[in-house]
Design a protein around this motif. Sequence first.
Motif, PDB file in Angstrom:
ATOM      1  N   LYS A 275       0.859  -1.186   0.000  1.00  0.00           N
ATOM      2  CA  LYS A 275       0.000   0.000   0.000  1.00  0.00           C
ATOM      3  C   LYS A 275       0.893   1.232   0.000  1.00  0.00           C
ATOM      4  CE  LYS A 275      -4.148   1.598   2.343  1.00  0.00           C
ATOM      5  NZ  LYS A 275      -5.031   1.340   3.478  1.00  0.00           N
ATOM      6  N   THR A 276       0.731   2.078  -1.009  1.00  0.00           N
ATOM      7  CA  THR A 276       1.588   3.258  -1.093  1.00  0.00           C
ATOM      8  C   THR A 276       1.321   4.213   0.066  1.00  0.00           C
ATOM      9  OG1 THR A 276       0.040   4.575  -2.404  1.00  0.00           O
ATOM     10  CG2 THR A 276       1.568   3.137  -3.625  1.00  0.00           C
ATOM     11  N   PHE A 277       2.326   5.027   0.355  1.00  0.00           N
ATOM     12  CA  PHE A 277       2.165   6.036   1.393  1.00  0.00           C
ATOM     13  C   PHE A 277       0.998   6.963   1.052  1.00  0.00           C
ATOM     14  CE2 PHE A 277       3.014  10.416   2.754  1.00  0.00           C
ATOM     15  CZ  PHE A 277       2.904  10.237   4.122  1.00  0.00           C
ATOM     16  N   LYS A 278       0.898   7.352  -0.211  1.00  0.00           N
ATOM     17  CA  LYS A 278      -0.162   8.268  -0.621  1.00  0.00           C
ATOM     18  C   LYS A 278      -1.536   7.683  -0.328  1.00  0.00           C
ATOM     19  CE  LYS A 278      -1.692  11.021  -4.571  1.00  0.00           C
ATOM     20  NZ  LYS A 278      -1.381  11.481  -5.915  1.00  0.00           N
ATOM     21  N   LYS A 279      -1.761   6.424  -0.730  1.00  0.00           N
ATOM     22  CA  LYS A 279      -3.050   5.778  -0.475  1.00  0.00           C
ATOM     23  C   LYS A 279      -3.309   5.634   1.021  1.00  0.00           C
ATOM     24  CE  LYS A 279      -3.654   3.237  -4.750  1.00  0.00           C
ATOM     25  NZ  LYS A 279      -3.820   1.922  -5.378  1.00  0.00           N
ATOM     26  N   GLU A 280      -2.260   5.295   1.747  1.00  0.00           N
ATOM     27  CA  GLU A 280      -2.412   5.110   3.186  1.00  0.00           C
ATOM     28  C   GLU A 280      -2.763   6.424   3.883  1.00  0.00           C
ATOM     29  OE1 GLU A 280      -0.149   2.752   6.682  1.00  0.00           O
ATOM     30  OE2 GLU A 280       1.118   3.857   5.303  1.00  0.00           O
ATOM     31  N   LEU A 281      -2.080   7.502   3.529  1.00  0.00           N
ATOM     32  CA  LEU A 281      -2.361   8.790   4.162  1.00  0.00           C
ATOM     33  C   LEU A 281      -3.775   9.258   3.849  1.00  0.00           C
ATOM     34  CD1 LEU A 281      -1.487  11.201   5.863  1.00  0.00           C
ATOM     35  CD2 LEU A 281      -0.576  12.234   3.767  1.00  0.00           C
ATOM     36  N   LEU A 282      -4.185   9.148   2.591  1.00  0.00           N
ATOM     37  CA  LEU A 282      -5.538   9.568   2.228  1.00  0.00           C
ATOM     38  C   LEU A 282      -6.588   8.747   2.981  1.00  0.00           C
ATOM     39  CD1 LEU A 282      -5.132  10.163  -1.610  1.00  0.00           C
ATOM     40  CD2 LEU A 282      -5.346  11.888   0.194  1.00  0.00           C
ATOM     41  N   ALA A 283      -6.368   7.447   3.105  1.00  0.00           N
ATOM     42  CA  ALA A 283      -7.301   6.598   3.845  1.00  0.00           C
ATOM     43  C   ALA A 283      -7.364   7.019   5.316  1.00  0.00           C
ATOM     44  CB  ALA A 283      -6.893   5.125   3.725  1.00  0.00           C
ATOM     45  N   PHE A 284      -6.211   7.328   5.893  1.00  0.00           N
ATOM     46  CA  PHE A 284      -6.139   7.758   7.285  1.00  0.00           C
ATOM     47  C   PHE A 284      -6.896   9.074   7.483  1.00  0.00           C
ATOM     48  CE2 PHE A 284      -4.114  10.088  10.742  1.00  0.00           C
ATOM     49  CZ  PHE A 284      -4.058   9.129  11.746  1.00  0.00           C
TER      50      PHE A 284
ATOM     51  N   VAL B  75     -10.505  14.154   8.608  1.00  0.00           N
ATOM     52  CA  VAL B  75      -9.608  15.303   8.592  1.00  0.00           C
ATOM     53  C   VAL B  75      -9.810  16.030   7.264  1.00  0.00           C
ATOM     54  CG1 VAL B  75      -7.198  16.059   8.605  1.00  0.00           C
ATOM     55  CG2 VAL B  75      -7.921  14.127  10.045  1.00  0.00           C
ATOM     56  N   GLU B  76     -10.122  17.306   7.346  1.00  0.00           N
ATOM     57  CA  GLU B  76     -10.284  18.091   6.129  1.00  0.00           C
ATOM     58  C   GLU B  76      -8.906  18.401   5.555  1.00  0.00           C
ATOM     59  OE1 GLU B  76     -12.814  21.501   6.406  1.00  0.00           O
ATOM     60  OE2 GLU B  76     -14.204  20.476   7.760  1.00  0.00           O
ATOM     61  N   TYR B  77      -8.783  18.313   4.237  1.00  0.00           N
ATOM     62  CA  TYR B  77      -7.511  18.593   3.591  1.00  0.00           C
ATOM     63  C   TYR B  77      -7.755  19.019   2.148  1.00  0.00           C
ATOM     64  CZ  TYR B  77      -8.158  13.966   1.524  1.00  0.00           C
ATOM     65  OH  TYR B  77      -8.682  12.888   0.833  1.00  0.00           O
ATOM     66  N   ASP B  78      -6.761  19.674   1.598  1.00  0.00           N
ATOM     67  CA  ASP B  78      -6.764  20.038   0.199  1.00  0.00           C
ATOM     68  C   ASP B  78      -5.599  19.265  -0.421  1.00  0.00           C
ATOM     69  OD1 ASP B  78      -6.356  21.198  -2.315  1.00  0.00           O
ATOM     70  OD2 ASP B  78      -7.028  23.166  -1.618  1.00  0.00           O
ATOM     71  N   GLU B  79      -5.897  18.324  -1.277  1.00  0.00           N
ATOM     72  CA  GLU B  79      -4.850  17.439  -1.800  1.00  0.00           C
ATOM     73  C   GLU B  79      -3.754  18.191  -2.550  1.00  0.00           C
ATOM     74  OE1 GLU B  79      -4.457  13.139  -4.023  1.00  0.00           O
ATOM     75  OE2 GLU B  79      -6.441  13.877  -3.510  1.00  0.00           O
TER      76      GLU B  79
END
Length: 82
Positions: free
Chosen positions: A58-67, A73-77
């Motif tokens: 699982k890539t870091f990117k996918k993992e962070l977005l899932a978290f 958590v609101e975020y702007d990608e």
Amino acid sequence: MKLVEEVKKQSSKWVKTVDSRYANFYWQDGYGIFSVNPSQLDIVIKYIKNQEEHHRKKTFKKELLAFLNKYNVEYDERYLWD
């Protein structure tokens, strides 16, 4: 913010003294901070030790977005990635 900046600066200097393989080591721009429940510390330590293997699945990117989504958590990608 200043604390994180100083930790990154000093740890980067230190890593470069560990081995010549790390001569070009640098931290990415930006940072994220997450708290850890002390009762989950063993899980976090195991995760860190096995991060390389874990990120083959699982890539870091996918993992962070899932978290971020799991904990609402609101975020702007646009600002998440270098």
